[in-house]
Design an enzyme around this catalytic site. Sequence first.
Site, PDB file in Angstrom:
ATOM      1  N   TRP A   1      64.280   7.882  26.106  1.00 25.77           N
ATOM      2  CA  TRP A   1      64.856   7.721  27.453  1.00 25.77           C
ATOM      3  C   TRP A   1      64.390   6.404  28.073  1.00 25.77           C
ATOM      4  O   TRP A   1      65.152   5.768  28.798  1.00 25.77           O
ATOM      5  CB  TRP A   1      64.475   8.917  28.328  1.00 25.77           C
ATOM      6  CG  TRP A   1      65.377  10.097  28.098  1.00 25.77           C
ATOM      7  CD1 TRP A   1      66.012  10.428  26.938  1.00 25.77           C
ATOM      8  CD2 TRP A   1      65.761  11.087  29.056  1.00 25.77           C
ATOM      9  NE1 TRP A   1      66.753  11.573  27.107  1.00 25.77           N
ATOM     10  CE2 TRP A   1      66.619  11.989  28.385  1.00 25.77           C
ATOM     11  CE3 TRP A   1      65.454  11.315  30.388  1.00 25.77           C
ATOM     12  CZ2 TRP A   1      67.180  13.102  29.025  1.00 25.77           C
ATOM     13  CZ3 TRP A   1      66.006  12.422  31.023  1.00 25.77           C
ATOM     14  CH2 TRP A   1      66.863  13.301  30.364  1.00 25.77           C
TER      15      TRP A   1
ATOM     16  N   ASP B   1      48.318  11.867  33.504  1.00 24.17           N
ATOM     17  CA  ASP B   1      48.730  13.237  33.797  1.00 24.17           C
ATOM     18  C   ASP B   1      49.634  13.234  35.022  1.00 24.17           C
ATOM     19  O   ASP B   1      49.269  12.696  36.077  1.00 24.17           O
ATOM     20  CB  ASP B   1      47.482  14.092  34.055  1.00 24.17           C
ATOM     21  CG  ASP B   1      47.795  15.576  34.155  1.00 24.17           C
ATOM     22  OD1 ASP B   1      48.992  15.923  34.273  1.00 24.17           O
ATOM     23  OD2 ASP B   1      46.848  16.373  34.113  1.00 24.17           O
TER      24      ASP B   1
ATOM     25  N   ASP C   1      62.265  14.353  30.611  1.00 24.39           N
ATOM     26  CA  ASP C   1      62.810  15.109  29.478  1.00 24.39           C
ATOM     27  C   ASP C   1      61.712  15.907  28.786  1.00 24.39           C
ATOM     28  O   ASP C   1      61.870  16.324  27.651  1.00 24.39           O
ATOM     29  CB  ASP C   1      63.476  14.143  28.484  1.00 24.39           C
ATOM     30  CG  ASP C   1      64.256  14.871  27.399  1.00 24.39           C
ATOM     31  OD1 ASP C   1      64.829  15.934  27.701  1.00 24.39           O
ATOM     32  OD2 ASP C   1      64.273  14.392  26.239  1.00 24.39           O
TER      33      ASP C   1
ATOM     34  N   LYS D   1      64.744  18.203  32.672  1.00 25.50           N
ATOM     35  CA  LYS D   1      65.150  19.287  31.778  1.00 25.50           C
ATOM     36  C   LYS D   1      64.777  20.626  32.392  1.00 25.50           C
ATOM     37  O   LYS D   1      63.722  20.776  33.002  1.00 25.50           O
ATOM     38  CB  LYS D   1      64.484  19.129  30.412  1.00 25.50           C
ATOM     39  CG  LYS D   1      64.836  20.238  29.420  1.00 25.50           C
ATOM     40  CD  LYS D   1      64.125  20.062  28.093  1.00 25.50           C
ATOM     41  CE  LYS D   1      64.645  18.848  27.366  1.00 25.50           C
ATOM     42  NZ  LYS D   1      64.058  18.729  26.001  1.00 25.50           N
TER      43      LYS D   1
END
Length: 327
Positions: free
Chosen positions: A55, A91, A116, A156
Amino acid sequence: MGRTSKDKRDVYYRLAKENGWRARSAFKLLQLDEEFHLFQGVTRAVDLCAAPGSWSQVLSQKIGGQGSGHVVAVDLQAMAPLPGVLQIQGDITQLSTAQEIIRHFEGSPADLVVCDGAPDVTGLHDVDEYMQAQLLLAALNIATHVLKPGGCFVAKIFRGRDVTLIYSQLRVFFSSVLCAKPRSSRNSSIEAFAVCQGYDPPEGFLPDLTKPLLDHSYDFNQLDGPTRIIVPFVACGDLSSYDSDRSYPLDLEDGSEYKYTPPTQPPISPPYQEACTLKKKGRLAKEIHPQDCPISTVDPLPPSLAAPQRHTLLASEVEDNEMNGSP
């Protein structure tokens, strides 16, 4: 045969290598853009959970080519460098990650945030949906720190029984929320993508990574009764193109011979690297044969558990038993 069989099984896997993409997931973002024009007017974009970087590749080509483009990729895992992409190994649940993204943009907010990422699925749909929802909320929380008003967020999502709650949470922050399924996403998979446009947080909202976004302080009345929100579902991509659930032959349309293409970028320090090394050396889940164990290390069974002794009767013994009345 393993290489060609994998190419034959998934046409998008083969096309990704032929077109120089790091993973087949690049086609998902391209097909989402065809439907929603995600990259229009975008100069700063953030790719969360970016590894292996397909991506980020798409973003760098679609946005970086405009001259003023800027792409930041974030992932816990190491990722091979990409031209025009700034990488942060961090993170997405930490405030320091959001601050570093803003610092890379020189204090300016992002126009687009995509994610994603997905957990290692277990096959238990309820568990997988919950884990994916938590990952999406973590990405959303980062987006509330770095996204400009009117910006776009794509992530997602696993469609399940309680996915409406996630859609309603997204509707709190965006004027438009859709569920999209690209052609390159297998129909057999429960994955889809939440396309959220028009970032407009509630009045007085202050991003805070120390508090969960689902804390019931927002208005979820739309979940009650017949007014429950139904998010539109959109199928993306050319429906006459390749079917991601179908196996295609290796023979090319022009009659030329198939030639194997290696992956564009091998994984960088994958978590399964040690297991692969042990497997190559024949030391992974090695079967232990009895002859490999010294006899002295095997404890004998107690007499009560030992196998009964078998005795073969001779013909004379059988006659004696019958005469004595023994069975």
